[in-house]
Design an enzyme around this catalytic site. Structure first.
Site, mmCIF file in Angstrom:
data_model
loop_
_atom_site.group_PDB
_atom_site.id
_atom_site.type_symbol
_atom_site.label_atom_id
_atom_site.label_comp_id
_atom_site.label_asym_id
_atom_site.label_seq_id
_atom_site.Cartn_x
_atom_site.Cartn_y
_atom_site.Cartn_z
ATOM 1 N N PHE A 132 54.716 50.226 15.918
ATOM 2 C CA PHE A 132 54.558 50.738 14.552
ATOM 3 C C PHE A 132 53.432 51.762 14.420
ATOM 4 O O PHE A 132 53.438 52.591 13.517
ATOM 5 C CB PHE A 132 54.328 49.578 13.572
ATOM 6 C CG PHE A 132 52.922 49.036 13.533
ATOM 7 C CD1 PHE A 132 52.051 49.411 12.516
ATOM 8 C CD2 PHE A 132 52.467 48.140 14.496
ATOM 9 C CE1 PHE A 132 50.755 48.906 12.463
ATOM 10 C CE2 PHE A 132 51.183 47.637 14.446
ATOM 11 C CZ PHE A 132 50.320 48.025 13.423
ATOM 12 N N LYS A 133 52.483 51.711 15.348
ATOM 13 C CA LYS A 133 51.330 52.610 15.216
ATOM 14 C C LYS A 133 51.718 54.077 15.405
ATOM 15 O O LYS A 133 51.004 54.972 14.957
ATOM 16 C CB LYS A 133 50.229 52.188 16.189
ATOM 17 C CG LYS A 133 49.646 50.865 15.718
ATOM 18 C CD LYS A 133 48.727 50.166 16.668
ATOM 19 C CE LYS A 133 48.298 48.837 16.046
ATOM 20 N NZ LYS A 133 47.454 48.058 16.897
ATOM 21 N N ASP A 134 52.870 54.316 16.038
ATOM 22 C CA ASP A 134 53.360 55.697 16.156
ATOM 23 C C ASP A 134 53.532 56.332 14.771
ATOM 24 O O ASP A 134 53.341 57.536 14.614
ATOM 25 C CB ASP A 134 54.713 55.732 16.881
ATOM 26 C CG ASP A 134 54.596 55.396 18.359
ATOM 27 O OD1 ASP A 134 53.606 55.801 18.991
ATOM 28 O OD2 ASP A 134 55.497 54.719 18.890
ATOM 29 N N THR A 165 47.489 50.518 19.888
ATOM 30 C CA THR A 165 46.821 51.656 19.241
ATOM 31 C C THR A 165 46.527 52.759 20.255
ATOM 32 O O THR A 165 46.735 53.938 19.976
ATOM 33 C CB THR A 165 45.496 51.222 18.574
ATOM 34 O OG1 THR A 165 45.792 50.225 17.615
ATOM 35 C CG2 THR A 165 44.805 52.375 17.882
#
Length: 504
Positions: A132-134, A165
């Protein structure tokens, strides 16, 4: 899905939209800054975190207009509200966000899988690194480069990572000409894939250190470096961890998209509620949800954690205190003891009371243990419910989800879905529920194996095994802070050399 590029954020008057958005520190000792100032700062100089001075209130009309938007369009609307056209004109902002999402594998960028028995899984992992950090980092990196190019400036980004991250931050800035990135990873404590996603990027502006310690320990030298305000200023240092406001801003879109995808209809009065289950470690996604809630989004938040349960204890009993040690779990990216974004939530729920927040956080930093004031604790438990999930429950949930749906969850997503199964097994009446899925199972073959399941690994991930790696060790007994400072000084020197020559 509609794509909208209005010059004024949808559903708001031009007057509301044109006001400059200011940011203030949660501890109240820092002059206010605009979005650019907050983006480049990471921590506020007083050790606090930046938050918007005022939150726009979204009425029914705005929510109804936003309800038909695609995920990228929602990001554009939220960013337009919190950045302002005087810093990034709307057409530029739209271009930056389109560019940020151009490498995502799914055409919707974020996809909702509707599974059996009311299980909704919001897949936040269709970016380059399968996590999800993308989403937030690809946007943040675009904003960063936009401001740097205008000012012909260079920054050094310093990131501590528990797994995801680091690789997302590296992917978002690798090869950028005015950004160097230094990543500290906990050697042997990420999955093999996570580590390879960082150590195989051999671009000149990427510098990876393998630390002999856990993710809380590697945060110490980073915090020490950022505490030296003169050093930070001299070398244009910044962080891309979720202390950075820009990341929390983009993550708010998860909650809006989850709500609009799962709400039965927006024709009812009051608007229907949707429960959003947030698996978390550092509480960035949770802080984003609390802000969305405060802006008027009718969501009920459930925070789901693994056995590192400081957030669960804080919600349940007001006990914000460290355990003796980080417990390694199958949901390794959430093996975090210090969920720094809780500071944003305390500030928000105390009515922006920076004195209360500062006193709490300073006591926590001194003693590693705080009991929340009664009023703040009751506000927190009204806003959020919580659950802590064991490794056994994680593997059982992964197995059950596969059995019922032929759908493979990553261990972090399973932490959220475990809560869903608990509720449905008790036959508790509840509003529609959406579980956030932060990563693809492909990144966690060890956990898939532990659940007795079989994984088809994507070819991009298999190819990592063959690639050359580069990683500098930070060993026990080394002075990690000194090593970090020396690296930063070297990079500044290298940048200044060619830059000065070019100017002569």
């Amino acid at each position: 899905m509609l794509e909208l590029g209005d010059q004024v954020p949808l559903g708001l008057s031009p007057l509301q939209a044109s006001r400059i958005m200011w940011y203030i520190g949660t501890r109240g000792m820092t002059p206010r800054v605009d979005f650019e100032g907050a983006l480049f700062s990471g921590y506020a100089p007083d050790g606090g975190l930046f938050m918007p001075e005022e939150l726009p209130q979204l009425g029914r009309e705005t929510l109804c207009q936003w309800s038909v938007l695609s995920y990228p369009s929602l990001v554009k609307e939220l960013c337009a509200l919190f950045i302002g056209p005087e810093l990034i004109p709307r057409d530029d902002l739209n271009d930056l966000i389109d560019r940020a999402f151009s490498r995502f594998r799914h055409r919707e960028v974020v996809h909702l899988s509707r599974l059996r028995k009311g299980l909704n899984v919001l897949e936040l992992w269709h970016g380059v690194t399968y996590a999800f950090k993308d989403l937030s980092l690809s946007c943040t990196a675009q904003f960063l480069q936009y401001f740097l190019e205008k000012k012909e400036k260079h920054v050094t980004v310093v990131v501590g990572t528990s797994g995801d991250t680091g690789s997302a931050a590296i992917e978002s800035v690798q090869g950028a000409k005015n950004v160097d990135i230094i990543v500290l990873l906990p050697k042997g404590r990420c999955t093999k894939i996570q580590e390879l996603q960082m150590t195989t990027v051999l671009k000149e502006n990427v510098h990876v250190f393998g630390v002999e310690g856990n993710s809380d320990e590697l945060d110490e030298p980073i915090k020490a470096v950022f505490a030296d305000v003169a050093f930070v200023k001299k070398h244009n240092l910044m962080s891309l961890n979720s202390i950075n406001w820009s990341r929390v801003l983009v993550q708010m879109a998860h909650h809006f998209f989850a709500y609009f995808q799962c709400a039965p209809s927006l024709d009812t009065h009051p608007l229907p509620t949707v429960e959003v289950v947030v698996p978390t470690g550092a509480a960035g996604n949770l802080a984003a949800g609390c802000i969305a809630q405060k802006m008027g989004l009718p969501i009920r938040l459930v925070v789901a954690v693994n056995r590192n349960d400081i957030i669960h204890r804080t919600v349940q009993w007001g006990d914000f205190s460290l355990s003796k040690a980080v417990k390694p779990t199958l949901a390794s990216a959430m093996d975090i003891q210090v969920p720094y974004n809780m500071e944003r939530i305390f500030w928000l729920l105390s009515g922006s009371d920076s004195q209360v927040t500062r006193a709490l956080m300073e006591q926590f930093e001194r003693t590693q243990s705080v009991s929340l004031p009664k009023e703040l604790h009751s506000k927190l438990s009204e806003a959020v419910t919580s659950e802590s999930v064991s490794d056994e429950a994680i593997t059982q949930t992964m197995g059950r989800c596969w059995e019922e749906n032929q759908y493979l969850l990553c261990p972090h997503s399973a932490v959220a879905v475990s809560y869903h199964y608990q509720q449905t097994d008790r036959q508790q009446p509840s509003p529609p529920r959406c579980c956030l899925a932060p990563a693809s199972a492909a990144k966690f073959p060890e956990a898939v194996l532990a659940a007795g399941l079989i994984l088809e690994t994507p070819s991009e991930i298999l190819a990592l095994e063959q690639k050359e790696t580069r990683c500098t060790p930070m060993r026990r007994g080394d002075d990690w802070t000194l090593m970090l400072r020396d690296t930063i000084e070297d990079l500044s020197q290298q940048w200044r050399g060619p830059f000065l020559n070019a100017r002569e």
